[in-house]
Design a protein around this motif. Structure first.
Motif, PDB file in Angstrom:
ATOM      1  N   UNK A 147       0.814  -1.218   0.000  1.00  0.00           N
ATOM      2  CA  UNK A 147       0.000   0.000   0.000  1.00  0.00           C
ATOM      3  C   UNK A 147       0.844   1.263   0.000  1.00  0.00           C
ATOM      4  N   UNK A 148       1.971   1.229   0.682  1.00  0.00           N
ATOM      5  CA  UNK A 148       2.854   2.396   0.731  1.00  0.00           C
ATOM      6  C   UNK A 148       4.274   1.930   0.488  1.00  0.00           C
ATOM      7  N   UNK A 149       5.076   2.736  -0.210  1.00  0.00           N
ATOM      8  CA  UNK A 149       6.462   2.327  -0.465  1.00  0.00           C
ATOM      9  C   UNK A 149       7.317   2.421   0.793  1.00  0.00           C
ATOM     10  N   UNK A 150       8.263   1.509   0.907  1.00  0.00           N
ATOM     11  CA  UNK A 150       9.226   1.571   2.003  1.00  0.00           C
ATOM     12  C   UNK A 150      10.182   2.739   1.785  1.00  0.00           C
ATOM     13  N   UNK A 151      10.612   3.339   2.891  1.00  0.00           N
ATOM     14  CA  UNK A 151      11.690   4.318   2.847  1.00  0.00           C
ATOM     15  C   UNK A 151      12.961   3.682   3.411  1.00  0.00           C
ATOM     16  N   UNK A 152      12.858   3.164   4.638  1.00  0.00           N
ATOM     17  CA  UNK A 152      14.006   2.547   5.278  1.00  0.00           C
ATOM     18  C   UNK A 152      13.532   1.373   6.127  1.00  0.00           C
ATOM     19  N   UNK A 153      14.297   0.275   6.123  1.00  0.00           N
ATOM     20  CA  UNK A 153      13.992  -0.890   6.954  1.00  0.00           C
ATOM     21  C   UNK A 153      15.259  -1.272   7.709  1.00  0.00           C
ATOM     22  N   UNK A 205       7.579  10.062  14.507  1.00  0.00           N
ATOM     23  CA  UNK A 205       8.075  10.047  13.135  1.00  0.00           C
ATOM     24  C   UNK A 205       9.599  10.074  13.139  1.00  0.00           C
ATOM     25  N   UNK A 206      10.210   9.018  12.637  1.00  0.00           N
ATOM     26  CA  UNK A 206      11.667   8.970  12.616  1.00  0.00           C
ATOM     27  C   UNK A 206      12.124   8.014  11.523  1.00  0.00           C
ATOM     28  N   UNK A 207      13.387   8.077  11.209  1.00  0.00           N
ATOM     29  CA  UNK A 207      13.997   7.200  10.217  1.00  0.00           C
ATOM     30  C   UNK A 207      15.298   6.665  10.791  1.00  0.00           C
ATOM     31  N   UNK A 208      15.451   5.354  10.845  1.00  0.00           N
ATOM     32  CA  UNK A 208      16.715   4.774  11.295  1.00  0.00           C
ATOM     33  C   UNK A 208      17.758   4.930  10.192  1.00  0.00           C
ATOM     34  N   UNK A 209      19.012   4.991  10.588  1.00  0.00           N
ATOM     35  CA  UNK A 209      20.078   5.239   9.624  1.00  0.00           C
ATOM     36  C   UNK A 209      20.237   4.061   8.668  1.00  0.00           C
ATOM     37  N   UNK A 225      19.004   6.949  14.871  1.00  0.00           N
ATOM     38  CA  UNK A 225      17.851   7.420  14.103  1.00  0.00           C
ATOM     39  C   UNK A 225      17.823   8.939  14.055  1.00  0.00           C
ATOM     40  N   UNK A 226      17.060   9.465  13.104  1.00  0.00           N
ATOM     41  CA  UNK A 226      16.772  10.895  12.993  1.00  0.00           C
ATOM     42  C   UNK A 226      15.272  11.093  13.087  1.00  0.00           C
ATOM     43  N   UNK A 227      14.862  12.152  13.777  1.00  0.00           N
ATOM     44  CA  UNK A 227      13.451  12.531  13.714  1.00  0.00           C
ATOM     45  C   UNK A 227      13.185  13.072  12.317  1.00  0.00           C
ATOM     46  N   UNK A 228      11.938  13.020  11.908  1.00  0.00           N
ATOM     47  CA  UNK A 228      11.586  13.473  10.565  1.00  0.00           C
ATOM     48  C   UNK A 228      10.229  14.145  10.603  1.00  0.00           C
ATOM     49  N   UNK A 229       9.991  15.017   9.652  1.00  0.00           N
ATOM     50  CA  UNK A 229       8.704  15.706   9.588  1.00  0.00           C
ATOM     51  C   UNK A 229       8.809  17.138  10.056  1.00  0.00           C
TER      52      UNK A 229
END
Length: 406
Positions: A147-153, A205-209, A225-229
């Motif tokens: 349903x939604x594309x991955x950004x980071x796993x 909302x965050x993204x792991x490195x 990780x970095x916060x995002x948004x």
């Protein structure tokens, strides 16, 4: 000859020896000898397969430091797994002929190695006991990108001591529009139940490195990780408790651009290693501009609260040339790859508590290396008693046959 003689003696006295004595004797033997014992005696086989004996053998094996290494050249065209147990040996990779990419090491714990065998986004995993020459392909993860594309796993692998369970954790950040915050989901695979469960994250909302796996420290997995948004960008550690299966954020000290951070464990505590990524201006730290020739080491203490003041600088090492940390030896020493001008590279083992260091040989230091501590063990790959256990090595197999639907 000695092992055969010991086998005959044990067989002759197995009816008279106390269980504790027999366990003590057998727990001192290597996996290869124990495998031979299992094939000649049903009582021995039952004993060696028992959880109590597996734990006793693991306690003894854990005293011997070994390393499991993913080895690749600078061009990424030559990969191998190496085992350094007093001597260096190549390790054959299960299912290698079926894979589109050489596997990545997610983690190594109590003799079990978790591999990411997928082409991208950590979609497929294998649990592997190298000493027992057994592996098991895990079911497909439940979270997908339909349903939604991955950004980071970002995956992680560790041991839940309280539940005696090995767990694979998978954190997924989804892609989003420019003005949106990325959605984050997580799931856990249990070695005992042999299935995945989607769990709550509650980390915002965050993204792991990119490219990192969770680091096991004191019963938890940890990722940078970095916060995002809309809240802006902040750097912190995402921590996952393997027992309670709860996430939390841990703040980290501020650091300038061009500085890399590596999460490590040191004597049971969460630690960070800071080092320059390339030639940068390090005037603010060392009083002069220079090259990337230093590493600083900080340890986290959460006994007084959860703010950034809980980080304590333990030590720093000044190298004569460029170097960077690649791993930890038994949570007591920092393994550093040191680049020698005109002489290739070498590994050194640095003790942050007393600032002593010495050379060590893990593998060819001119290659790119992912180093993990390793110990021989009898821990089975099938904790839940499922039947997806493979003896190395099958031929003409298709990878899809090992992934039952979720």
């Amino acid at each position: 000859m000695r092992s055969k003689r010991r086998l005959r003696e044990l067989m002759a006295n197995k009816g008279t020896l106390p269980q504790e004595t027999l366990t003590d004797i057998l727990s001192r033997l290597p996996i290869k000898s124990l495998t031979r014992f299992q094939s000649v005696s049903k009582p021995f086989s039952a004993l060696i397969k028992s959880p109590a004996f597996i734990s006793a053998h693991l306690r003894r094996s854990s005293r011997h430091l070994s390393f499991f290494v993913r080895h690749s050249n600078l061009y990424g065209s030559d990969h191998s797994f190496l085992l350094n147990n007093n001597q260096i040996s190549d390790v054959e990779v299960p299912l290698l002929g079926c894979l589109t990419r050489f596997p990545k090491i997610v983690g190594s714990c109590n003799g079990l190695v978790c591999l990411d065998i997928s082409s991208c986004y950590a979609r497929g995993f294998v649990l592997w006991n190298i000493a027992r020459k057994q592996y098991s392909c895990l079911p497909r993860p439940r979270i997908n990108d339909s349903r939604r594309p991955f950004w980071m796993v970002s995956p992680g692998f560790g041991f839940d001591r309280k539940k005696d369970d090995y767990k694979v954790v998978r954190i997924v950040s989804f892609g989003c529009e420019k003005d949106e915050s990325p959605a984050v989901m997580a799931e856990v695979f249990s070695w005992r139940t042999f299935c995945w469960r989607v769990i709550e994250t509650r980390i915002g909302a965050c993204v792991t490195h990119e490219g990192q796996n969770g680091v096991v420290i004191n019963g938890g997995l940890h990722w940078l990780a970095n916060s995002a948004g809309k809240s802006g960008i902040q750097k912190f550690i995402v921590s996952f408790d393997l027992d309670t299966e709860e996430f939390r954020r841990i703040p980290i000290p501020d650091f300038p651009a061009g500085i890399c951070v590596k999460i490590m464990g040191f004597k049971g505590s969460l630690a960070l290693a800071f080092y320059p990524s390339k030639e940068v201006d390090v005037h603010s730290r060392h009083g002069r501009p220079g090259v990337a020739d230093w590493i600083e080491f900080c340890v986290w203490d959460d006994s007084d609260g959860a703010d950034g003041k809980c980080w304590t600088k333990l030590s720093s090492i000044q190298l004569t040339t460029v170097g960077y940390p690649v791993g930890v030896a038994n949570e007591t020493g920092l393994i550093i790859k040191k680049l020698m001008e005109g002489q290739g590279a070498q590994f050194i083992l640095f003790d942050p508590s007393n600032q002593n260091y010495r050379g060590m040989h893990i593998c060819d230091a001119s290659y790119s290396c992912d180093v993990h501590s390793y110990v021989e063990s009898l821990v089975p790959v099938n904790g839940g008693g499922h039947d997806q256990v493979i003896e190395e090595e099958p031929s003409e197999l298709k990878l899809e046959s090992f992934f039952p639907p979720p």
